[in-house]
Design an enzyme around this catalytic site. Structure first.
Site, PDB file in Angstrom:
ATOM      1  N   CYS A   2     -20.253   1.216   6.771  1.00  0.00           N
ATOM      2  CA  CYS A   2     -21.633   1.324   7.237  1.00  0.00           C
ATOM      3  C   CYS A   2     -21.960   2.779   7.600  1.00  0.00           C
ATOM      4  O   CYS A   2     -21.081   3.560   7.941  1.00  0.00           O
ATOM      5  CB  CYS A   2     -21.831   0.474   8.477  1.00  0.00           C
ATOM      6  SG  CYS A   2     -21.317  -1.225   8.261  1.00  0.00           S
ATOM      7  N   ARG A  27     -20.977   6.310   0.526  1.00  0.00           N
ATOM      8  CA  ARG A  27     -19.974   5.528   1.248  1.00  0.00           C
ATOM      9  C   ARG A  27     -20.010   4.055   0.850  1.00  0.00           C
ATOM     10  O   ARG A  27     -19.130   3.288   1.227  1.00  0.00           O
ATOM     11  CB  ARG A  27     -20.236   5.645   2.762  1.00  0.00           C
ATOM     12  CG  ARG A  27     -20.039   7.056   3.285  1.00  0.00           C
ATOM     13  CD  ARG A  27     -20.677   7.211   4.640  1.00  0.00           C
ATOM     14  NE  ARG A  27     -20.155   6.274   5.603  1.00  0.00           N
ATOM     15  CZ  ARG A  27     -19.024   6.427   6.264  1.00  0.00           C
ATOM     16  NH1 ARG A  27     -18.311   7.509   6.060  1.00  0.00           N
ATOM     17  NH2 ARG A  27     -18.617   5.527   7.123  1.00  0.00           N
ATOM     18  N   TRP A  74     -22.368  -2.301   5.220  1.00  0.00           N
ATOM     19  CA  TRP A  74     -21.321  -2.775   4.300  1.00  0.00           C
ATOM     20  C   TRP A  74     -20.835  -4.060   4.954  1.00  0.00           C
ATOM     21  O   TRP A  74     -20.210  -4.045   6.012  1.00  0.00           O
ATOM     22  CB  TRP A  74     -20.238  -1.707   4.208  1.00  0.00           C
ATOM     23  CG  TRP A  74     -18.941  -2.123   3.600  1.00  0.00           C
ATOM     24  CD1 TRP A  74     -17.854  -2.634   4.240  1.00  0.00           C
ATOM     25  CD2 TRP A  74     -18.567  -2.033   2.222  1.00  0.00           C
ATOM     26  NE1 TRP A  74     -16.845  -2.865   3.350  1.00  0.00           N
ATOM     27  CE2 TRP A  74     -17.236  -2.508   2.111  1.00  0.00           C
ATOM     28  CE3 TRP A  74     -19.224  -1.590   1.065  1.00  0.00           C
ATOM     29  CZ2 TRP A  74     -16.556  -2.560   0.893  1.00  0.00           C
ATOM     30  CZ3 TRP A  74     -18.536  -1.635  -0.141  1.00  0.00           C
ATOM     31  CH2 TRP A  74     -17.227  -2.112  -0.224  1.00  0.00           C
ATOM     32  N   ASN A 100     -21.564   0.229  13.813  1.00  0.00           N
ATOM     33  CA  ASN A 100     -20.461   0.247  12.847  1.00  0.00           C
ATOM     34  C   ASN A 100     -19.236  -0.267  13.564  1.00  0.00           C
ATOM     35  O   ASN A 100     -19.011   0.115  14.717  1.00  0.00           O
ATOM     36  CB  ASN A 100     -20.157   1.673  12.368  1.00  0.00           C
ATOM     37  CG  ASN A 100     -21.202   2.198  11.430  1.00  0.00           C
ATOM     38  OD1 ASN A 100     -22.134   1.479  11.067  1.00  0.00           O
ATOM     39  ND2 ASN A 100     -21.061   3.457  11.041  1.00  0.00           N
ATOM     40  N   GLY A 101     -18.441  -1.086  12.900  1.00  0.00           N
ATOM     41  CA  GLY A 101     -17.205  -1.574  13.519  1.00  0.00           C
ATOM     42  C   GLY A 101     -17.245  -3.076  13.678  1.00  0.00           C
ATOM     43  O   GLY A 101     -17.971  -3.774  12.971  1.00  0.00           O
ATOM     44  N   GLU A 482       4.282   0.390  -7.259  1.00  0.00           N
ATOM     45  CA  GLU A 482       3.013   0.978  -6.836  1.00  0.00           C
ATOM     46  C   GLU A 482       3.127   2.509  -6.784  1.00  0.00           C
ATOM     47  O   GLU A 482       2.218   3.225  -7.191  1.00  0.00           O
ATOM     48  CB  GLU A 482       2.591   0.397  -5.471  1.00  0.00           C
ATOM     49  CG  GLU A 482       1.356   1.000  -4.838  1.00  0.00           C
ATOM     50  CD  GLU A 482       0.099   0.915  -5.695  1.00  0.00           C
ATOM     51  OE1 GLU A 482       0.091   0.237  -6.730  1.00  0.00           O
ATOM     52  OE2 GLU A 482      -0.893   1.589  -5.322  1.00  0.00           O
ATOM     53  N   LYS A 486       0.789   5.068  -8.934  1.00  0.00           N
ATOM     54  CA  LYS A 486      -0.001   6.127  -8.299  1.00  0.00           C
ATOM     55  C   LYS A 486       0.263   7.460  -8.979  1.00  0.00           C
ATOM     56  O   LYS A 486      -0.646   8.213  -9.300  1.00  0.00           O
ATOM     57  CB  LYS A 486       0.418   6.203  -6.835  1.00  0.00           C
ATOM     58  CG  LYS A 486      -0.478   6.071  -5.704  1.00  0.00           C
ATOM     59  CD  LYS A 486      -1.630   5.200  -5.578  1.00  0.00           C
ATOM     60  CE  LYS A 486      -2.162   4.409  -6.702  1.00  0.00           C
ATOM     61  NZ  LYS A 486      -2.761   3.158  -6.374  1.00  0.00           N
ATOM     62  N   GLU A 489      -1.148   7.551 -12.690  1.00  0.00           N
ATOM     63  CA  GLU A 489      -2.602   7.495 -12.916  1.00  0.00           C
ATOM     64  C   GLU A 489      -3.337   8.766 -12.499  1.00  0.00           C
ATOM     65  O   GLU A 489      -4.353   9.101 -13.079  1.00  0.00           O
ATOM     66  CB  GLU A 489      -3.232   6.246 -12.267  1.00  0.00           C
ATOM     67  CG  GLU A 489      -3.503   6.323 -10.785  1.00  0.00           C
ATOM     68  CD  GLU A 489      -4.249   5.093 -10.265  1.00  0.00           C
ATOM     69  OE1 GLU A 489      -3.840   4.588  -9.227  1.00  0.00           O
ATOM     70  OE2 GLU A 489      -5.245   4.659 -10.876  1.00  0.00           O
ATOM     71  N   HIS A 505      21.325  -1.541 -17.146  1.00  0.00           N
ATOM     72  CA  HIS A 505      21.002  -2.360 -18.330  1.00  0.00           C
ATOM     73  C   HIS A 505      20.124  -1.592 -19.316  1.00  0.00           C
ATOM     74  O   HIS A 505      19.465  -2.199 -20.150  1.00  0.00           O
ATOM     75  CB  HIS A 505      20.339  -3.671 -17.893  1.00  0.00           C
ATOM     76  CG  HIS A 505      21.246  -4.509 -17.038  1.00  0.00           C
ATOM     77  ND1 HIS A 505      22.310  -5.207 -17.554  1.00  0.00           N
ATOM     78  CD2 HIS A 505      21.286  -4.703 -15.698  1.00  0.00           C
ATOM     79  CE1 HIS A 505      22.965  -5.815 -16.574  1.00  0.00           C
ATOM     80  NE2 HIS A 505      22.354  -5.521 -15.433  1.00  0.00           N
ATOM     81  N   LYS A 604     -13.293   2.982 -11.573  1.00  0.00           N
ATOM     82  CA  LYS A 604     -12.941   2.361 -10.295  1.00  0.00           C
ATOM     83  C   LYS A 604     -12.933   0.841 -10.401  1.00  0.00           C
ATOM     84  O   LYS A 604     -12.068   0.177  -9.869  1.00  0.00           O
ATOM     85  CB  LYS A 604     -13.920   2.823  -9.208  1.00  0.00           C
ATOM     86  CG  LYS A 604     -13.617   2.259  -7.815  1.00  0.00           C
ATOM     87  CD  LYS A 604     -12.291   2.767  -7.287  1.00  0.00           C
ATOM     88  CE  LYS A 604     -11.885   2.154  -5.971  1.00  0.00           C
ATOM     89  NZ  LYS A 604     -10.443   2.315  -5.715  1.00  0.00           N
TER      90      LYS A 604
HETATM   91  O1  M6R Z   1     -10.794  -3.946  -7.722  1.00  0.00           O
HETATM   92  P1  M6R Z   1      -9.457  -4.486  -8.099  1.00  0.00           P
HETATM   93  O2  M6R Z   1      -8.498  -4.487  -6.939  1.00  0.00           O
HETATM   94  O3  M6R Z   1      -9.516  -5.846  -8.727  1.00  0.00           O
HETATM   95  O4  M6R Z   1      -8.881  -3.488  -9.167  1.00  0.00           O
HETATM   96  C1  M6R Z   1      -7.689  -3.752  -9.835  1.00  0.00           C
HETATM   97  C2  M6R Z   1      -7.165  -2.513 -10.519  1.00  0.00           C
HETATM   98  O5  M6R Z   1      -8.062  -2.067 -11.492  1.00  0.00           O
HETATM   99  C3  M6R Z   1      -6.910  -1.376  -9.531  1.00  0.00           C
HETATM  100  O6  M6R Z   1      -6.053  -1.795  -8.491  1.00  0.00           O
HETATM  101  C4  M6R Z   1      -6.282  -0.164 -10.221  1.00  0.00           C
HETATM  102  O7  M6R Z   1      -5.010  -0.476 -10.677  1.00  0.00           O
HETATM  103  C5  M6R Z   1      -6.246   1.021  -9.242  1.00  0.00           C
HETATM  104  N1  M6R Z   1      -7.198   1.998  -9.628  1.00  0.00           N
HETATM  105  C6  M6R Z   1      -4.939   1.710  -9.180  1.00  0.00           C
HETATM  106  O8  M6R Z   1      -4.945   2.715  -8.224  1.00  0.00           O
END
Ligand code: M6R
Length: 609
Positions: A2, A27, A74, A100-101, A482, A486, A489, A505, A604
């Site tokens: 928010c 935001r 939000w 907010n909060g 993960e 990170k 990507e 293996h 995104k």
């Molecule tokens: O909005 P979502 O959590 O469903 O998105 C899933 C993936 O597209 C998302 O987590 C993507 O792997 C990230 N950008 C990775 O950092």
């Protein structure tokens, strides 16, 4: 997240507020509203959707006056709607409030006020503040605000306007940002600097517990007990773009540093005061609800899928229910064995990922009970699922998911405890230990930020290597996946994660002198096995960065560099362990000059197949 704006001065308040709110659009929000006091009356205008909707309303129906408060919402409590948008007022329209909060104890206060005859119009926690102010009002605006503050619990930044005191705005905060802009004959309030820097660069940054009274020519700040506070003026030297990122170079870095707050918000109200039980009010399940569930399916994409892999360990260890985790795009096409005895959990930050939505529909069609874990109220996935757990990470802008992932882990660890509570498979002492540590997690995150200089140095050193390997066992393996995602990507370094036991293996063939290996070692029960894997890669002259737990004096003997996360328990330590991996990826990308917030070829939200 928010956004808040407030104005008192000689200009048209609506004009400032509409401009200020537009500076906070980045935001994310789902509705917006303003309130202006004029001739002893407060006029409120609110609209769901884009700010343009509110703009059209104000244009059609002007709201003149020199004092006002505004908000972009939000949604957290209650869906996005005109009614739930802020500002909120009491029935007589004496007070208008933007917030907010989260007001944690809003329910008992709401019940108490309803018994006294107050009528509520919205589903928000914020509306209780307006009615409570009306209930406590004795003609003294500031005194009433202070009495109201003694009643509410939670996190907030609040700006309040009173129709009977149209020469002042009062604001206060706890665990949410609030800044006062100092003008000449006018003063401003905002949740974030971008909303005011076109008007002033001289500000007071409010601290928790402070109460500020703004008049057009003065700002008086006191503590909760009314003692004067002398504040230094903070002169903002950032440009508009830096201001949006709160002074951080990228949204991703800002969002990494927002994790303590996001985790705290996600935990709020979900653990009893004595740390003995999880309270998922939104689920309100009984042992009967899960009596006929004999398996859990978790499905998601990308980072959210990785959160699902961690959740498998959580649920199987704590509630002893078998869990299958599948990538949503695979699940939807594989003619899966899902039925009415399945609880299908979908995880999605955005709530809009098309494969996850399709997988959810498929699980539903096959008769499963469905539960969504998402960050966006009112998203397609939240509307499609039978029930929803919201993570309260606030909007995530960087493509690389960080705070959404850690809050997903927190929500899922709570869920694992909740299931174990309901089916009687979880020992009370174990649960209390985990929940006590979870409450400490926001503070523990800050300790990791203290290691950032070491991480920067590794990233600088290894940032130009073309390959990296991540190793882990048990929950650490899921976290390693993960970490690898990170890194690849945003830095475009080829990164792979392996379960330690899989090395010999095949992958061991790729380990040679100088190859960076990031080895996670937070899990006690597989520690010795993990150490053997570390020795295997060291014997091939890999460069090993070990991520362990404070108090581990052995790890550093076998690796080249060590990062130690605070000691907690085997469920919460992996949540901490991912933070150095996020920072490593971030600084590796910086070293390589990559566009961190918008990596090539990625979006995104993936709303197409
Ligand atoms: O909005 P979502 O959590 O469903 O998105 C899933 C993936 O597209 C998302 O987590 C993507 O792997 C990230 N950008 C990775 O950092």
């Amino acid at each position: 997240m928010c956004g808040i704006v407030g104005y008192i001065g000689f200009e048209d308040a609506s004009t400032f507020m509409m401009e200020g709110l537009s500076k906070l659009e980045y935001r994310g929000y789902d509705s917006a509203g303003i309130a202006v006091a004029n001739a002893g009356k407060i006029k409120v205008q609110k609209r769901v959707g884009r700010l343009a909707n509110l703009e059209a309303l104000v244009k059609e129906n002007p709201n003149p006056g020199h004092i006002g408060i505004g908000h972009t919402r939000w949604a957290t409590h209650g869906r996005p709607s005109d009614m739930n948008a802020h500002p909120h007022t009491d029935e007589k329209g004496l007070f208008a409030v933007v917030h907010n909060g989260i007001i944690e104890n809003y329910l008992p206060i709401k019940e108490e006020l309803m018994k006294k005859g107050y009528h509520f119009k919205s589903e928000t926690d914020t509306e209780v503040v307006a009615h409570l102010l009306a209930d406590l009002y004795d003609g003294d605006f500031e005194g009433t605000v202070r009495r109201m503050l003694n009643r509410i619990e939670g996190s907030y930044s609040l700006v309040i306007m009173c129709a009977e005191a149209p020469d002042r705005l009062i604001c206060t905060k706890k665990d949410n940002p609030l800044v006062i802009g100092l003008g000449k004959g006018e003063n401003f309030i905002a949740s974030d600097i971008p909303a005011i820097i076109n008007h002033t660069r001289d500000t007071y940054i409010m601290n928790d517990g402070e109460v500020a009274v703004l008049m057009k020519d003065s700002v008086t700040i006191t503590d909760r007990d009314g003692n004067p506070v002398n504040k230094e003026v903070f002169h903002v030297s950032w440009n508009a773009e830096a201001a949006e990122k709160g002074g951080y170079e990228h949204f991703m870095l800002k969002e990494i540093y927002e994790q303590p707050k996001a985790i705290r918000d996600t935990l709020t109200g979900r653990i009893t005061d004595d740390n003995s039980q999880v309270v998922y009010e939104e689920l309100n399940w009984t042992p009967d609800t899960i009596k006929n569930i004999n398996r859990i399916l978790i499905t998601a994409c990308g980072t959210a899928y990785h959160a699902g892999l961690v959740a498998k360990y959580y649920i199987e260890k704590l509630a002893r229910i078998p869990v299958e985790v599948d990538i949503a795009s695979e699940y939807r096409y594989r003619n899966p064995l899902t039925d009415e005895h399945t609880l299908a959990i979908v995880i999605s930050q955005s709530g809009e990922t098309s494969d996850t939505l399709a997988a959810l529909k498929e699980a539903k069609r096959l008769g499963a009970k469905t539960l969504a874990v998402t960050n966006v109220v009112g998203s397609s996935i939240s509307r499609e699922a039978d029930q929803v757990i919201y993570t309260l990470a606030g909007p995530e802008i960087a493509v690389a998911s960080t705070k959404a992932y850690t809050t997903q882990l927190v929500a899922l660890l709570l869920l694992a405890n909740y299931l174990g509570q309901l089916n009687g498979r979880l020992d009370g002492q174990v649960e209390k230990h985990i929940l006590t540590n979870l409450k400490e997690l926001p503070t523990l995150c800050h300790e990791i930020f203290e290691t950032v200089d070491d991480i920067k140095a590794f990233a600088k050193h290894y940032g130009f290597k073309e390959d990296a390997f991540f190793l882990g066992r048990s929950i650490d393996y899921a976290v390693a996946m993960e970490g690898a995602l990170k890194l690849k990507e945003i830095s475009y370094i080829h990164a792979e994660a392996y379960a330690g036991g899989e090395l010999k293996h095949g992958t061991l063939a790729l380990i040679e002198e100088g190859v960076p290996v990031i080895a996670l070692a937070t899990q006690d029960d597989v520690r010795e096995k993990m150490m053997s894997n570390v020795k295997e890669v060291k014997a091939r002259d890999a460069i090993v960065i070990g991520i362990g737990v404070k108090g581990d004096t052995e790890l550093e003997k076998y690796v080249d560099h060590t990062i130690l996360v605070p000691a907690a328990d085997s469920f919460t330590e992996p949540i901490l362990a991912v933070i150095p991996l996020q920072l490593l990826a971030y600084y590796a990308a910086i070293t390589r000059g990559a566009d961190v917030d918008k990596p090539r070829n990625l979006a995104k939200s993936v709303t197409v197949e």
